[in-house]
Design a protein around this motif. Structure first.
Motif, PDB file in Angstrom:
ATOM      1  N   VAL A  10       0.841  -1.202   0.000  1.00  0.00           N
ATOM      2  CA  VAL A  10       0.000   0.000   0.000  1.00  0.00           C
ATOM      3  C   VAL A  10       0.881   1.259   0.000  1.00  0.00           C
ATOM      4  O   VAL A  10       0.609   2.226  -0.719  1.00  0.00           O
ATOM      5  N   VAL A  11       1.953   1.221   0.792  1.00  0.00           N
ATOM      6  CA  VAL A  11       2.863   2.374   0.844  1.00  0.00           C
ATOM      7  C   VAL A  11       3.564   2.551  -0.503  1.00  0.00           C
ATOM      8  O   VAL A  11       3.641   3.667  -1.036  1.00  0.00           O
ATOM      9  N   LEU A  12       4.034   1.451  -1.090  1.00  0.00           N
ATOM     10  CA  LEU A  12       4.703   1.544  -2.395  1.00  0.00           C
ATOM     11  C   LEU A  12       3.730   2.005  -3.485  1.00  0.00           C
ATOM     12  O   LEU A  12       4.100   2.783  -4.372  1.00  0.00           O
ATOM     13  N   GLY A  13       2.479   1.541  -3.400  1.00  0.00           N
ATOM     14  CA  GLY A  13       1.465   1.980  -4.364  1.00  0.00           C
ATOM     15  C   GLY A  13       1.162   3.455  -4.197  1.00  0.00           C
ATOM     16  O   GLY A  13       0.961   4.181  -5.181  1.00  0.00           O
ATOM     17  N   THR A  14       1.141   3.922  -2.952  1.00  0.00           N
ATOM     18  CA  THR A  14       0.901   5.338  -2.673  1.00  0.00           C
ATOM     19  C   THR A  14       2.057   6.174  -3.215  1.00  0.00           C
ATOM     20  O   THR A  14       1.849   7.234  -3.820  1.00  0.00           O
ATOM     21  N   GLU A  15       3.283   5.683  -3.023  1.00  0.00           N
ATOM     22  CA  GLU A  15       4.457   6.381  -3.560  1.00  0.00           C
ATOM     23  C   GLU A  15       4.342   6.487  -5.088  1.00  0.00           C
ATOM     24  O   GLU A  15       4.559   7.556  -5.671  1.00  0.00           O
ATOM     25  N   LEU A  16       3.966   5.364  -5.717  1.00  0.00           N
ATOM     26  CA  LEU A  16       3.815   5.320  -7.176  1.00  0.00           C
ATOM     27  C   LEU A  16       2.769   6.339  -7.632  1.00  0.00           C
ATOM     28  O   LEU A  16       2.996   7.108  -8.572  1.00  0.00           O
ATOM     29  N   ALA A  17       1.627   6.372  -6.940  1.00  0.00           N
ATOM     30  CA  ALA A  17       0.559   7.304  -7.298  1.00  0.00           C
ATOM     31  C   ALA A  17       1.001   8.745  -7.080  1.00  0.00           C
ATOM     32  O   ALA A  17       0.662   9.639  -7.860  1.00  0.00           O
ATOM     33  N   SER A  18       1.768   8.963  -6.014  1.00  0.00           N
ATOM     34  CA  SER A  18       2.144  10.337  -5.628  1.00  0.00           C
ATOM     35  C   SER A  18       2.959  11.029  -6.715  1.00  0.00           C
ATOM     36  O   SER A  18       2.977  12.252  -6.796  1.00  0.00           O
ATOM     37  N   LYS A  19       3.622  10.235  -7.554  1.00  0.00           N
ATOM     38  CA  LYS A  19       4.486  10.823  -8.587  1.00  0.00           C
ATOM     39  C   LYS A  19       3.700  11.591  -9.644  1.00  0.00           C
ATOM     40  O   LYS A  19       4.206  12.560 -10.205  1.00  0.00           O
ATOM     41  N   THR A  20       2.492  11.125  -9.947  1.00  0.00           N
ATOM     42  CA  THR A  20       1.706  11.830 -10.972  1.00  0.00           C
ATOM     43  C   THR A  20       0.452  12.475 -10.398  1.00  0.00           C
ATOM     44  O   THR A  20      -0.200  13.258 -11.072  1.00  0.00           O
ATOM     45  N   SER A  21       0.106  12.144  -9.153  1.00  0.00           N
ATOM     46  CA  SER A  21      -1.122  12.664  -8.572  1.00  0.00           C
ATOM     47  C   SER A  21      -0.883  14.022  -7.935  1.00  0.00           C
ATOM     48  O   SER A  21       0.167  14.270  -7.337  1.00  0.00           O
ATOM     49  N   SER A  22      -1.895  14.891  -8.066  1.00  0.00           N
ATOM     50  CA  SER A  22      -1.795  16.183  -7.383  1.00  0.00           C
ATOM     51  C   SER A  22      -2.600  16.154  -6.086  1.00  0.00           C
ATOM     52  O   SER A  22      -2.759  17.169  -5.427  1.00  0.00           O
ATOM     53  N   SER A  23      -3.146  14.992  -5.730  1.00  0.00           N
ATOM     54  CA  SER A  23      -3.920  14.864  -4.501  1.00  0.00           C
ATOM     55  C   SER A  23      -2.994  14.790  -3.295  1.00  0.00           C
ATOM     56  O   SER A  23      -1.821  14.460  -3.409  1.00  0.00           O
ATOM     57  N   GLU A  24      -3.583  15.066  -2.126  1.00  0.00           N
ATOM     58  CA  GLU A  24      -2.871  14.764  -0.892  1.00  0.00           C
ATOM     59  C   GLU A  24      -3.244  13.327  -0.532  1.00  0.00           C
ATOM     60  O   GLU A  24      -4.428  12.990  -0.429  1.00  0.00           O
ATOM     61  N   LEU A  25      -2.258  12.486  -0.376  1.00  0.00           N
ATOM     62  CA  LEU A  25      -2.506  11.072  -0.090  1.00  0.00           C
ATOM     63  C   LEU A  25      -2.228  10.801   1.381  1.00  0.00           C
ATOM     64  O   LEU A  25      -1.144  11.115   1.889  1.00  0.00           O
ATOM     65  N   ILE A  26      -3.224  10.256   2.076  1.00  0.00           N
ATOM     66  CA  ILE A  26      -3.103  10.040   3.519  1.00  0.00           C
ATOM     67  C   ILE A  26      -3.027   8.545   3.805  1.00  0.00           C
ATOM     68  O   ILE A  26      -3.976   7.803   3.536  1.00  0.00           O
ATOM     69  N   LEU A  27      -1.909   8.086   4.345  1.00  0.00           N
ATOM     70  CA  LEU A  27      -1.784   6.691   4.755  1.00  0.00           C
ATOM     71  C   LEU A  27      -2.407   6.553   6.138  1.00  0.00           C
ATOM     72  O   LEU A  27      -2.056   7.307   7.048  1.00  0.00           O
ATOM     73  N   VAL A  28      -3.315   5.608   6.311  1.00  0.00           N
ATOM     74  CA  VAL A  28      -3.988   5.451   7.600  1.00  0.00           C
ATOM     75  C   VAL A  28      -3.580   4.130   8.237  1.00  0.00           C
ATOM     76  O   VAL A  28      -3.812   3.058   7.675  1.00  0.00           O
ATOM     77  N   GLY A  29      -2.924   4.220   9.401  1.00  0.00           N
ATOM     78  CA  GLY A  29      -2.469   3.025  10.104  1.00  0.00           C
ATOM     79  C   GLY A  29      -1.545   3.422  11.229  1.00  0.00           C
ATOM     80  O   GLY A  29      -1.387   4.620  11.499  1.00  0.00           O
ATOM     81  N   PRO A  30      -0.933   2.455  11.922  1.00  0.00           N
ATOM     82  CA  PRO A  30      -0.050   2.776  13.049  1.00  0.00           C
ATOM     83  C   PRO A  30       1.084   3.714  12.612  1.00  0.00           C
ATOM     84  O   PRO A  30       1.830   3.392  11.687  1.00  0.00           O
TER      85      PRO A  30
END
Lengths: 338, 338
Positions: A10-30
C-alpha cells in the motif's frame, strides 16, 4: 492496513501514485509502522501524510463484530476522514465485507439509494464490462436493479470513459420473457426506463460480457458473485492447465519460452492490477476496494480511479439521476447499518 | 435431425459408435435422407437401422408450439420409441428446450421426482464436475435441490465412475449461513440428509468446481445456466485472446507452433466432444442432449454415455433413492406437460 501485502504494497502503491497525482494522499495506520515504511523509500513523497490508527481487525470474525471491537481500526479511521470532510475518497485492499460495513455505517447511503452495490470489472476484447452487484445484495427486489443500472451507467461513463454505456440484464436467454420470476420482473422495470437515464439493451448472457457487446451488466448480488467467482476460478484453471502442459515436454517448453511476450500481453488483459479496484457505489463518499493480493500498481491505479470518481462527481450525478426518476419514494428505506 | 451438422454428423457418430457398441442403434429421421447418408458410408453398419420421421421443427418458435405442429418430428418419434419399449435411450443434438419438452410430455416423470433437471459436465484437473440444474428449473424450491443432489450423485457414481461423489451447494461463501434466502434454506435441506443418500460437503464456490474439490454441484437452473454460459464464454474468450496474441508477432507464432501439442492437450481437457452430452435426469427414460455443434466423436460418446445410463440402471436407482426419503410426499406434484 488491509490486504495480503499491507502495509508495504500500500505504501509503495501510494508512492507510485504520488508521482503523478496532485492529490494529498493520507496513509492510515499505526504511525510508527508507516513512518518506518516511508523512511525506507528512496525519497519521501511530499504529498503523502500519515493518520494514526490501529491495524486491521482479526479476519476470523464477522465484519460487523470485528469493527465493533476495534473502533480505531484503520478502515474506520480512514472512512471517518471522508465523513469529517478531511478526505474525498478511501482506497482499501482489506476485505470487501469490512469495507462495506465501514462505508454503510459511517458514510450512510446517498439520497435515493436503497441498496449500495459492489461493481466488478471484467475484461472484454476492447475494454471492460462492469458487473453490478457482485455480492452486497444477495436478495434483491427488481427495483434495486434499476438503481444498480443508474449507478453502473454513471461509473462507466465518468470513470471508464465509455460515452454511451450499453446496459444489460443478466438472464438465461436473450429474448424478452426469458428467465425466472425475478429476472422477468427486473426486465419490466428496466425496459420502462427513459432512454435518457441509461441505454437498456435487454437480456444478456455470459458471452455478451466477454465479447464486449455490453458495457454494464446488472444482476442481484448472488448471481453477480457467482459470475465473478466462476470467472476468476476458470481463468486461473485455464492458465494453470496451460502452464502444466507447456512445461510437460521440452519442445512445448521451448515454444512457450518463445511465446513469452504473447502470454504477457494476454495476462495484462486479464490482470486486475491494471484497473485498480472495485467501487462501492451508493454510499455518500468514494470508496474503492482493491483485491486482497494487490501490489503497488493496483493500489496506484485504485488511487487514480478514486480521483476520477471525485473529479467527475460520480456521486452527485447518481443522486441527480435517481431524483429524476423519484426512485427514493417507491423503494422502502433500508437501515444504513443493517 | 437436430444439431448444426445434422444429419451428417449424427450418422457419422452413429457409425463410429456402432464399431464398439453392441446396442442396436436407430437413426430417426426422413427415411430417404438417412438411407442416402448410410449409403455414402464405406460400409453400412449391421447394427444401425432407420425409423422414419420428419425433420426438426423450425427453430424460431417456442419448443411447445413447434412440437405441437409437427407430431412426427424426429425428436418426438425417437422419444416415443422409449415409451413403446422399442428403445432404451434417446440421443439428440437438437435444442435442449425441445428435448426437455419431448422428454417431459412423452416420458413423464420418474416416481418421486417433482422436477426433471439438466446436468452439465465441467472439466477439472482430474475429471469432471457435474452441475445440476443448468436451466430446466429457473424457479426452484429448496427441496428440489435435494432431488438434484440425489440424481446427480447417482449419475456421477454410475456413469462418471466416481465412487463417492462429493456433493456441494453453489453459494457465495463456504461458511454455513452464507448466501441468499434460497441458498440458506437449501443448505438446511441438504445438510439434514442421511449420509447414505449422498455426501454433502456444504457450500461451494466457483473455484471448487474448477479445482476439483467437489464432484456434484447443485443449484437452481438460473444460477446453473449462468455458471455454464459464463464458463463457455470466458473459455472461448481466453482462447481467442491467446490465438490473437500468439499470432501477433513472428517469434510468438514460431513458439506457438512448437507448443502445438501442449495446446492440443489443453483443448482436449476442455472439449465437450470428449464426454458426449448432458443428461436430462428425472424423466422415465434415458435422454442425452448433445451440444448443437457436436461432431461425430461427441455423438458417439453420447451413445456410450446413454448405454452406461441404461446398463447401470440410473433411473431405477434414482426412484429407489427418492423413495427412501419419501420426497414424493413432501413435494407438490408438477404437471408433466407444464
Amino acid at each position: 492496513m488491509g490486504g495480503d501485502y499491507a502495509p508495504r504494497a500500500v505504501v509503495l502503491g501510494t508512492e507510485l501514485a504520488s508521482k503523478t497525482s496532485s492529490s494529498e494522499l493520507i496513509l492510515v495506520g499505526p504511525q510508527d509502522v508507516l513512518e518506518s515504511e516511508l523512511a525506507a523509500l528512496a525519497q519521501r513523497p511530499s504529498n503523502v501524510t500519515i493518520k494514526n490508527a490501529s491495524g486491521i481487525p482479526p479476519a476470523h470474525e464477522s465484519p460487523v463484530l470485528a469493527l465493533r471491537k476495534r473502533k480505531d481500526a484503520s478502515i474506520l479511521v480512514a472512512t471517518r476522514l471522508i465523513k469529517e470532510g478531511t478526505a474525498d475518497a478511501v482506497v482499501s485492499a482489506g476485505s470487501t465485507g469490512i469495507g462495506m460495513v465501514a462505508a454503510r455505517t459511517i458514510l450512510r447511503l446517498l439520497p435515493g439509494v436503497a441498496r449500495p452495490a459492489i461493481a466488478a470489472l471484467l475484461p472484454n476484447p476492447t475494454g471492460m464490462c462492469l458487473v453490478i452487484d457482485v455480492g452486497a445484495n444477495v436478495d434483491c427486489r427488481p427495483q434495486h436493479l434499476y438503481e444498480f443500472a443508474v449507478m453502473g451507467n454513471i461509473f462507466a461513463r465518468q470513470v471508464l470513459n465509455i460515452p454511451s454505456p450499453r446496459v444489460g440484464l443478466v438472464n438465461i436467454g436473450e429474448e424478452e420473457g426469458k428467465g425466472n420470476q425475478f429476472s422477468r420482473a427486473a426486465f419490466e422495470v428496466l425496459a420502462e426506463t427513459n432512454k435518457a437515464a441509461f441505454d437498456f439493451v435487454g437480456n444478456i448472457e455470459g458471452r455478451d460480457i466477454y465479447e464486449g457487446t455490453v458495457d454494464v451488466v446488472v444482476c442481484d448480488g448472488f448471481v453477480g458473485n457467482v459470475i465473478l467467482k466462476t470467472s476468476e476460478a476458470l481463468a486461473t484453471a485455464v492458465f494453470a492447465l496451460l502452464r502444466r502442459e507447456l512445461t510437460a515436454d521440452p519442445v512445448s517448453k521451448l515454444g512457450a519460452a518463445l511465446s513469452k511476450k504473447a502470454f504477457k500481453r494476454v495476462l495484462k488483459r486479464v490482470d486486475y492490477e491494471e484497473y485498480g479496484g472495485v467501487p462501492i457505489l451508493g454510499v455518500d463518499g468514494v470508496f474503492i476496494v482493491c483485491h486482497g493480493s494487490s501490489g503497488p500498481k493496483a493500489i496506484a491505479n485504485a488511487v487514480f480511479e478514486a480521483e476520477r470518481c471525485v473529479s467527475h462527481e460520480v456521486n452527485r450525478r447518481i443522486v441527480a439521476a435517481l431524483a429524476d426518476r423519484g426512485t427514493a419514494s417507491v423503494l422502502a428505506p433500508v437501515a444504513a447499518d443493517a
